[in-house]
Scaffold this motif. Structure first.
Motif, mmCIF file in Angstrom:
data_model
loop_
_atom_site.group_PDB
_atom_site.id
_atom_site.type_symbol
_atom_site.label_atom_id
_atom_site.label_comp_id
_atom_site.label_asym_id
_atom_site.label_seq_id
_atom_site.Cartn_x
_atom_site.Cartn_y
_atom_site.Cartn_z
ATOM 1 N N GLY A 6 -13.577 -5.229 -1.095
ATOM 2 C CA GLY A 6 -14.403 -4.039 -0.917
ATOM 3 C C GLY A 6 -13.617 -2.760 -0.710
ATOM 4 O O GLY A 6 -13.881 -1.735 -1.339
ATOM 5 N N ALA A 7 -12.595 -2.814 0.151
ATOM 6 C CA ALA A 7 -11.924 -1.579 0.564
ATOM 7 C C ALA A 7 -10.853 -1.097 -0.422
ATOM 8 O O ALA A 7 -10.256 -0.049 -0.203
ATOM 9 N N VAL A 8 -10.622 -1.859 -1.504
ATOM 10 C CA VAL A 8 -9.667 -1.368 -2.516
ATOM 11 C C VAL A 8 -10.314 -1.234 -3.898
ATOM 12 O O VAL A 8 -9.617 -1.021 -4.883
ATOM 13 N N LEU A 9 -11.618 -1.352 -3.943
ATOM 14 C CA LEU A 9 -12.278 -1.302 -5.255
ATOM 15 C C LEU A 9 -11.979 -0.021 -6.038
ATOM 16 O O LEU A 9 -11.776 -0.080 -7.254
ATOM 17 N N PRO A 10 -11.930 1.161 -5.396
ATOM 18 C CA PRO A 10 -11.615 2.356 -6.192
ATOM 19 C C PRO A 10 -10.248 2.256 -6.876
ATOM 20 O O PRO A 10 -10.088 2.690 -8.017
ATOM 21 N N ILE A 11 -9.262 1.651 -6.184
ATOM 22 C CA ILE A 11 -7.924 1.508 -6.787
ATOM 23 C C ILE A 11 -7.993 0.501 -7.949
ATOM 24 O O ILE A 11 -7.408 0.714 -9.013
ATOM 25 N N GLY A 51 -8.798 -5.808 6.396
ATOM 26 C CA GLY A 51 -9.132 -6.974 7.218
ATOM 27 C C GLY A 51 -8.353 -8.210 6.831
ATOM 28 O O GLY A 51 -7.124 -8.228 6.934
ATOM 29 N N PRO A 52 -9.031 -9.272 6.354
ATOM 30 C CA PRO A 52 -8.329 -10.525 6.051
ATOM 31 C C PRO A 52 -7.286 -10.357 4.949
ATOM 32 O O PRO A 52 -6.274 -11.064 4.956
ATOM 33 N N GLY A 53 -7.525 -9.448 4.024
ATOM 34 C CA GLY A 53 -6.531 -9.211 2.974
ATOM 35 C C GLY A 53 -5.215 -8.792 3.585
ATOM 36 O O GLY A 53 -4.148 -9.286 3.224
ATOM 37 N N ALA A 54 -5.287 -7.870 4.544
ATOM 38 C CA ALA A 54 -4.070 -7.381 5.184
ATOM 39 C C ALA A 54 -3.475 -8.424 6.123
ATOM 40 O O ALA A 54 -2.266 -8.636 6.139
ATOM 41 N N THR A 71 -12.642 6.245 6.926
ATOM 42 C CA THR A 71 -12.137 6.826 8.187
ATOM 43 C C THR A 71 -13.229 6.898 9.250
ATOM 44 O O THR A 71 -12.949 6.665 10.424
ATOM 45 N N PHE A 72 -14.487 7.189 8.841
ATOM 46 C CA PHE A 72 -15.536 7.333 9.854
ATOM 47 C C PHE A 72 -15.957 5.991 10.453
ATOM 48 O O PHE A 72 -16.651 5.949 11.445
ATOM 49 N N LEU A 73 -15.528 4.886 9.850
ATOM 50 C CA LEU A 73 -15.841 3.570 10.426
ATOM 51 C C LEU A 73 -14.676 3.001 11.239
ATOM 52 O O LEU A 73 -14.843 2.007 11.949
ATOM 53 N N ILE A 74 -13.501 3.615 11.133
ATOM 54 C CA ILE A 74 -12.327 3.080 11.843
ATOM 55 C C ILE A 74 -12.600 3.106 13.347
ATOM 56 O O ILE A 74 -13.028 4.119 13.889
ATOM 57 N N GLN A 106 -14.905 -6.231 7.746
ATOM 58 C CA GLN A 106 -13.535 -6.371 7.240
ATOM 59 C C GLN A 106 -12.624 -5.262 7.761
ATOM 60 O O GLN A 106 -11.699 -4.834 7.070
ATOM 61 N N GLU A 107 -12.876 -4.834 8.997
ATOM 62 C CA GLU A 107 -11.942 -3.889 9.599
ATOM 63 C C GLU A 107 -10.925 -4.649 10.441
ATOM 64 O O GLU A 107 -11.279 -5.590 11.157
#
Lengths: 188, 588
Positions: free
Chosen positions: B34-39, B82-85, B111-114, B120-121
């Protein structure tokens, strides 16, 4: 430049020439660490000490150069000569660390700490506390009819001595900043 | 607005891909989320950078390590938050211990969810701080490109190591100005590469006088580059000084070289360890006095003057106090050293060296790698010897897992060039070898890449066979299968009263069927007579192979310096293997 000035990538480890490298005697050193003022630097420095089992006796940190984004971390640590050398080398290789100075061996330095002490008491004890505060050049920064808050600045040993005297006179709370230190003399 | 500034405006995700291209990256090992989909969306729309889809993020980091070690270029990994990292942490730690340049890019929640415990944070920069050389959380798209360029600079400069850049998803979507590498602020991080000339001259004087010298070389020589390895060879061959190497440094000096002593350390060769113990001049080149090397520290090479060439000042005097530290890059220091030694007339103590060489020949005659052969069971050492004989001279790369097989590979396989041997030395990561072999194969598509494995280590990341098959990486998985955790079993035999606590596997998979299930070839061999044909079949098969080599189950890996012993106190194959008691038993 002092021969003990540890530069990044320098091969000058001349501290060994002056002290017994195998000594098991614990030494107390005050280190000034100039770092880039960016998130996580302090965590990296503290993590180094906890991760490798080094001691921190006192630690202060604040931005000292706003334009250059520099902060100064002053650390008082205790260890054998070999451990102190390791600490300096390990600090020196942290990427956002710019300089590491061992003020204890780089020549004379001044060390100061600020403390706030709350002392509760009535009658003679209260008068005695005020009298001792004058001797130690502590300032009263807050007062009620039954308490004082003293502010004092000095070497850590002076603050220890003052706190010891205040204890029987009603010392109930103390806040200390930890040591800030600078080398004596002109610009390094 | 001029066209030029328009061109520099782009989304964070596009900047990531652009920065990788500008850094010359050809391959990225990664896994979307989810968190790298734009890349990943940007990767989809270009063809310059190849993406290798792994099966687990740990696999991605080891592949990148294999890629980096075999090419000298940084390995690049892309994982989600999250788990990816967190899955990448083992590989980061492995790369930190072995000084391998990795650039890991991780996605992060917006950033606003950090800080809100979002889906998956994870505190990725917090978790990876102790296992990276440096890491960054990028909150402003205008800083993103510069941070990535800095990350490459830090990973590859000085003592190499892993770095991580954590990029929140909203930063990937946001527009910002792209900074090309030439315009990126030069980081203050510029470790010194030239050694102190006075110290180097002092070392030349020691070289001229030494009667019993030894070069003790490590991974730093290989990290310094092929030119440094060349200089080491020139120095060793023109002085005639013997060379031993750590596990990490194999190949820097050719195993076929006339001054080669073999590997040193816990399972190193008798002649190498004896030379270290009895030498009068030890020249440490890019090694770090690891505890697997030194044995008992207060009995380590008691009569020698020790010089230490290292780019990292914290490696000096950390474990062993040295007499002559030289801080600098191995290549630069050796270049100066050679130049000064030549200009002073290429002097050595010929008489002393002749005696030293005959002493070393006596030690070699002990034949410390001898083992009892068998007509019916494949001895693991025999399997290594046959593998060496049948692959020698080919364009060959070897990776390993961790354990007995790793030590046998280091003892019996010979490396004549650097960057051909990839193994997890410092961290000792079981599960390293299979993904590393894929990373090597991706970098060298036509080479013969063999992972020498134990069945237990191999199972730890066996899911990566899927990656090998998908990307047609014809890696050969050479499994020395003893149905035991061999090194654990050996230690239990020697140190724990032969109580074999949980060191065997009862339900191993059928590796041939497993190979078929993955869509590759399986070969099983259990008799010495069939071994050569089977190895040739493996080599000649055009595709990945799982080679199940059933070997002697209770073979011990010797020689061995038990923990807590000195270098001259080794267990040799000729000794009755006896239990180790006392203080040594408490050591690892």
């Amino acid at each position: 430049m002092s021969p003990l000035h540890i530069q990044q990538g320098s091969s000058k480890h001349s501290a060994y020439d002056l002290r017994d490298p195998n000594s098991e005697v614990l030494e107390r050193h005050t280190l000034a660490v100039i770092v880039a003022n960016e998130p996580g630097v302090l965590a990296r420095v503290i993590g180094l000490f906890s991760g490798r089992g080094y001691n921190i006796e006192s630690l202060t940190v604040a931005e000292t150069d706003h334009k250059g984004h520099r902060s100064r971390i002053t650390i008082v640590t205790v260890g054998t000569p070999q451990v102190i050398e390791q600490i300096k080398a390990q600090l020196g290789r942290i990427v956002p660390v710019h300089e590491v100075h061992d003020l204890t061996v780089e020549g004379a330095s001044v060390e100061r700490e600020l403390a706030l002490l709350k002392v509760e008491g009535k009658g003679d004890a209260r008068i005695e506390a005020l009298r001792l505060a004058e001797i130690f050049r502590a300032n009263v920064v807050d007062s009620t009819l039954e308490s004082f808050v003293f502010e004092m600045t000095g070497a850590p040993s002076k603050i220890d001595a003052f706190a010891d005297l205040m204890r029987p006179l009603g010392l109930c709370e103390i806040a200390r900043t930890g040591v800030a230190a600078l080398a004596r003399g002109g610009a390094a | 607005m001029s066209q030029q500034t328009n061109a520099a405006q782009m989304t964070g995700a596009k900047m990531v891909v652009q920065a990788l291209k500008d850094q010359g990256v050809e391959v990225v090992f990664g896994y979307p989320g989810g968190a790298v989909l734009p890349i990943y969306d940007e990767l989809f729309q270009q063809n310059e950078i190849r993406h290798i889809l792994v099966r687990h993020e740990q696999g991605a980091t080891h592949m990148a390590e294999g890629y980096a070690r075999s090419t000298g270029k940084p390995g690049v990994v892309l994982v989600t938050s999250g788990p990816g990292a967190t899955n990448a942490v083992t590989g980061l730690t492995d790369a930190l211990m072995d000084s391998i340049p990795l650039v890991v890019i991780s996605g992060q929640v917006p950033t606003f969810l950090i800080g809100t415990d979002g889906f998956q944070e994870a505190d990725t920069v917090g978790i990876t701080r102790p296992c990276t050389k440096n890491n960054w959380l990028v909150k402003d798209p205008d800083n993103l490109a510069e941070t990535i360029h800095q990350a490459f600079h830090v990973a590859t400069t000085g003592r190499p190591g892993p770095v991580l850049v954590d990029i929140p998803k909203d930063v990937q979507f946001a527009d910002g100005t792209y900074t090309p590498p030439q315009k990126a602020k030069v980081d203050h991080y510029q470790p010194r590469v030239k050694g102190d000339i006075a110290a180097i001259t002092a070392l030349v004087e020691l070289i001229e006088q030494a009667e019993r010298p030894v070069f003790y070389t490590g991974g730093g020589v290989i990290n310094s580059g092929p030119a440094a390895c060349q200089l080491l060879c020139e120095l060793a061959d023109s002085t005639g000084f013997p060379v031993t190497s750590t596990l990490m440094g194999l190949g820097a000096y050719p195993a076929s070289g006339k001054n080669w002593l073999g590997m040193l350390g816990m399972h190193g060769l008798y002649e190498a360890n004896m030379a270290m113990h009895d030498c009068d001049l030890m020249i440490n080149v890019g090694a770090r006095f690891d505890d697997r090397i030194t044995g008992r520290v207060n009995a380590f090479s008691p009569h020698s003057t020790k010089a230490h060439i290292d780019i990292d000042p914290s490696s000096v005097n950390k474990v062993i106090r040295v007499d002559l530290p030289i801080i600098g890059d191995v290549g630069h220091v050796l270049e100066d050293l050679l130049r000064i030694w030549k200009s002073r007339g290429r002097k050595t103590n010929k008489e002393g060296l002749a005696k030293w060489r005959s002493q070393i020949e006596e030690w070699k005659a002990v034949n410390c790698l001898a083992y009892k052969g068998s007509d019916s069971i494949i001895k693991p050492q025999y399997a290594m010897q046959r593998l060496e004989a049948l692959t020698k001279g080919r364009d060959r790369y070897i990776t390993t897992e961790v354990g007995q097989h790793q030590m046998w590979a280091a003892q019996f396989l010979h490396f004549d060039a650097p960057n051909r041997w990839m193994t997890s030395g410092g961290l000792g990561t079981m599960g390293y070898g299979l993904p590393a072999s894929i990373g090597v194969q991706v970098a060298h598509p036509d080479a013969l890449v063999i992972n020498v494995a134990g069945e237990a280590s191999w199972l730890m990341n066996m899911q990566e066979m899927g990656t090998a098959v998908q990307f047609r990486a014809p890696v050969k998985q050479f499994i020395l299968n003893n149905e035991r955790l061999g090194m654990v079993r050996q230690w239990q035999q020697l140190l724990h009263g032969e109580r074999y606590s949980h060191s065997w596997s009862e339900s191993l998979p059928d590796f041939v069927k497993l190979a078929e299930a993955f869509g590759c070839k399986g070969i099983k061999v259990d008799h010495p007579d069939q071994l050569d044909d089977a190895i040739m079949e493996m080599i000649n098969y055009d595709g990945p192979v799982i080679f199940d080599c059933l070997v002697e189950k209770h073979e011990n890996c010797l020689p061995m310096i038990p923990s807590g012993n000195a270098h001259n106190d080794m267990l040799l194959p000729s000794d009755d293997v006896r239990a180790i008691t006392g203080a040594g038993a408490a050591l690892v």
